[in-house]
Design a protein around this motif. Structure first.
Motif, PDB file in Angstrom:
ATOM      1  N   TYR A   1       1.122  -1.209  -0.199  1.00 56.69           N
ATOM      2  CA  TYR A   1      -0.129   0.109   0.203  1.00 56.69           C
ATOM      3  C   TYR A   1       0.720   1.065  -0.301  1.00 56.69           C
ATOM      4  O   TYR A   1       1.570   1.259   1.272  1.00 56.69           O
ATOM      5  CB  TYR A   1      -1.246   0.133   1.370  1.00 56.69           C
ATOM      6  CG  TYR A   1      -1.785   1.289   1.866  1.00 56.69           C
ATOM      7  CD1 TYR A   1      -2.064   2.234   0.371  1.00 56.69           C
ATOM      8  CD2 TYR A   1      -1.472   1.667   3.373  1.00 56.69           C
ATOM      9  CE1 TYR A   1      -2.958   2.957   0.692  1.00 56.69           C
ATOM     10  CE2 TYR A   1      -1.752   2.923   3.289  1.00 56.69           C
ATOM     11  CZ  TYR A   1      -2.900   3.462   2.032  1.00 56.69           C
ATOM     12  OH  TYR A   1      -3.274   5.364   2.603  1.00 56.69           O
ATOM     13  N   VAL A   2       1.054   1.699  -1.137  1.00 51.51           N
ATOM     14  CA  VAL A   2       1.825   3.124  -1.266  1.00 51.51           C
ATOM     15  C   VAL A   2       1.354   4.358  -1.473  1.00 51.51           C
ATOM     16  O   VAL A   2       0.092   4.704  -1.789  1.00 51.51           O
ATOM     17  CB  VAL A   2       2.896   2.778  -2.815  1.00 51.51           C
ATOM     18  CG1 VAL A   2       3.502   3.673  -3.515  1.00 51.51           C
ATOM     19  CG2 VAL A   2       3.241   1.736  -3.324  1.00 51.51           C
ATOM     20  N   GLN A   3       2.136   5.596  -0.810  1.00 58.21           N
ATOM     21  CA  GLN A   3       2.161   6.764  -0.408  1.00 58.21           C
ATOM     22  C   GLN A   3       2.735   7.285  -1.148  1.00 58.21           C
ATOM     23  O   GLN A   3       3.927   7.271  -0.498  1.00 58.21           O
ATOM     24  CB  GLN A   3       1.338   7.697   0.749  1.00 58.21           C
ATOM     25  CG  GLN A   3       1.336   8.522   1.261  1.00 58.21           C
ATOM     26  CD  GLN A   3      -0.332   8.180   0.133  1.00 58.21           C
ATOM     27  OE1 GLN A   3      -0.337   9.295   0.303  1.00 58.21           O
ATOM     28  NE2 GLN A   3      -0.824   8.337   2.026  1.00 58.21           N
ATOM     29  N   PHE A   4       2.551   8.108  -2.229  1.00 66.23           N
ATOM     30  CA  PHE A   4       3.494   8.742  -3.030  1.00 66.23           C
ATOM     31  C   PHE A   4       3.658  10.337  -2.553  1.00 66.23           C
ATOM     32  O   PHE A   4       2.347  10.981  -1.971  1.00 66.23           O
ATOM     33  CB  PHE A   4       3.482   8.798  -4.609  1.00 66.23           C
ATOM     34  CG  PHE A   4       2.932   7.487  -5.322  1.00 66.23           C
ATOM     35  CD1 PHE A   4       4.960   6.720  -5.356  1.00 66.23           C
ATOM     36  CD2 PHE A   4       2.376   6.894  -5.999  1.00 66.23           C
ATOM     37  CE1 PHE A   4       5.104   6.131  -5.592  1.00 66.23           C
ATOM     38  CE2 PHE A   4       2.563   5.692  -6.511  1.00 66.23           C
ATOM     39  CZ  PHE A   4       3.671   5.376  -6.841  1.00 66.23           C
ATOM     40  N   VAL A   5       4.834  10.977  -2.491  1.00 65.13           N
ATOM     41  CA  VAL A   5       5.116  12.734  -1.603  1.00 65.13           C
ATOM     42  C   VAL A   5       5.655  13.037  -2.350  1.00 65.13           C
ATOM     43  O   VAL A   5       6.692  12.852  -2.451  1.00 65.13           O
ATOM     44  CB  VAL A   5       5.397  12.092  -0.208  1.00 65.13           C
ATOM     45  CG1 VAL A   5       5.772  13.629   0.832  1.00 65.13           C
ATOM     46  CG2 VAL A   5       4.740  10.732   0.596  1.00 65.13           C
ATOM     47  N   LEU A   6       4.662  13.440  -3.397  1.00 63.61           N
ATOM     48  CA  LEU A   6       5.248  14.642  -3.947  1.00 63.61           C
ATOM     49  C   LEU A   6       5.434  16.367  -4.217  1.00 63.61           C
ATOM     50  O   LEU A   6       4.811  17.031  -3.086  1.00 63.61           O
ATOM     51  CB  LEU A   6       4.355  14.107  -5.310  1.00 63.61           C
ATOM     52  CG  LEU A   6       4.888  12.920  -6.078  1.00 63.61           C
ATOM     53  CD1 LEU A   6       4.123  12.925  -6.953  1.00 63.61           C
ATOM     54  CD2 LEU A   6       6.389  12.474  -5.781  1.00 63.61           C
TER      55      LEU A   6
END
Ligand code: MG
Length: 274
Positions: free
Chosen positions: A168-173
């Motif tokens: 379960y991925v959270q991209f932090v851009l």
């Protein structure tokens, strides 16, 4: 497409009262804003805690206090405890401590990066320790990826059996020092994930809302909140986390992705009931 899982990142490590009077700092304040964000459509609360002086801490007793207050309000939000700590202020051992409280989710920062004027260090040795501890305590890692290298790191740890698939991925851009908050960047990162990997996106500052909308139309999930952005619109502070969540929930409904309840988000992410 699935309903939208809205995460609210309430406090973060760094936001101060000087920057905005609306950032919640005490366990009471954090819980109160979490419940308000839940009423506005959030399914997951990403929680950092502060000490009595408002400084970042990993003190498990404060995390436990936040959880007690939230549950006492009859609120079934999924709780995601941060293991990020604060560069230079917390040790690796400090950062592991919240996992022992067995939150449903804890953050897992999948590599090192410059972060503003600091350096956010997550060595392979630390990541293996953190992954093992989460497995031992039945905590689902939310894999925070700040750039493409972190996606590769996470997939390698999954190959080693230290992270369960699907991730379960959270991209932090948009962190200064890491990948920019742009649609081409997001498309590239999502393309690195095995098909069927649930992912969410958060973006820093003014990119928060437009990138949330990009994630919604691409089939991802979205994180908002004062950890990532202080403003409702240019020059106007958001009047608390629920203010940002309510707007995101409204726009998501209009785009055909109504917000998931915590129960729906648990089913979608394979979490057992609270
Ligand atoms: Mg965080």
């Amino acid at each position: 497409m699935d309903k939208l899982i809205i995460s609210v990142a309430l406090t973060g490590s760094w936001t101060t009262r000087e920057q905005t009077p609306y950032v919640p700092l005490t366990p009471d304040e954090i819980a109160e804003q979490a419940v308000a964000a839940w009423r506005a459509g959030a399914a997951i609360a990403h929680i950092h805690v502060r000490d009595a002086n408002g400084i970042i801490t990993c003190d498990p007793t404060r995390y436990a206090e936040v959880r007690e207050h939230i549950r006492a309000a009859g609120c079934d939000l999924i709780l995601n405890f941060s293991t990020g700590g604060g560069a230079g202020r917390t040790t690796e051992d400090d950062r592991l401590a919240p996992v022992t409280l067995r939150p449903e989710i804890a953050s897992f920062d999948a590599g090192s990066t410059n972060f503003g004027e600091g350096v956010f260090i997550n060595s392979p040795t630390f990541l293996r320790r953190l992954a093992r501890l989460m497995q031992e305590h039945g905590v689902k890692p939310e894999i925070e990826c700040f750039d493409a290298g972190m996606v590769t790191n996470a997939l390698r740890l999954a190959d080693e059996g230290l992270l369960a698939r699907p991730l379960y991925v959270q991209f932090v851009l948009g962190v200064r020092g890491a990948a920019p908050a742009t649609v081409p960047q997001l498309v590239h990162l999502v393309g690195m994930l095995p098909p069927g990997t649930p992912w969410s996106l958060c973006a820093i500052g003014r990119e928060q809302l437009p990138m949330n909308l990009a994630a919604i139309v691409m089939g991802g999930h979205a994180r908002t909140g004062l950890e990532d952005n202080l403003y409702y619109t240019r020059g106007y502070l958001a009047a608390g986390n629920a203010h940002l969540v309510a707007r995101l929930a409204r726009l998501a409904r209009e785009l055909g992705r109504p917000p998931a309840s915590p129960a729906e988000a648990r089913a979608s992410l394979g979490l057992s009931a609270a």
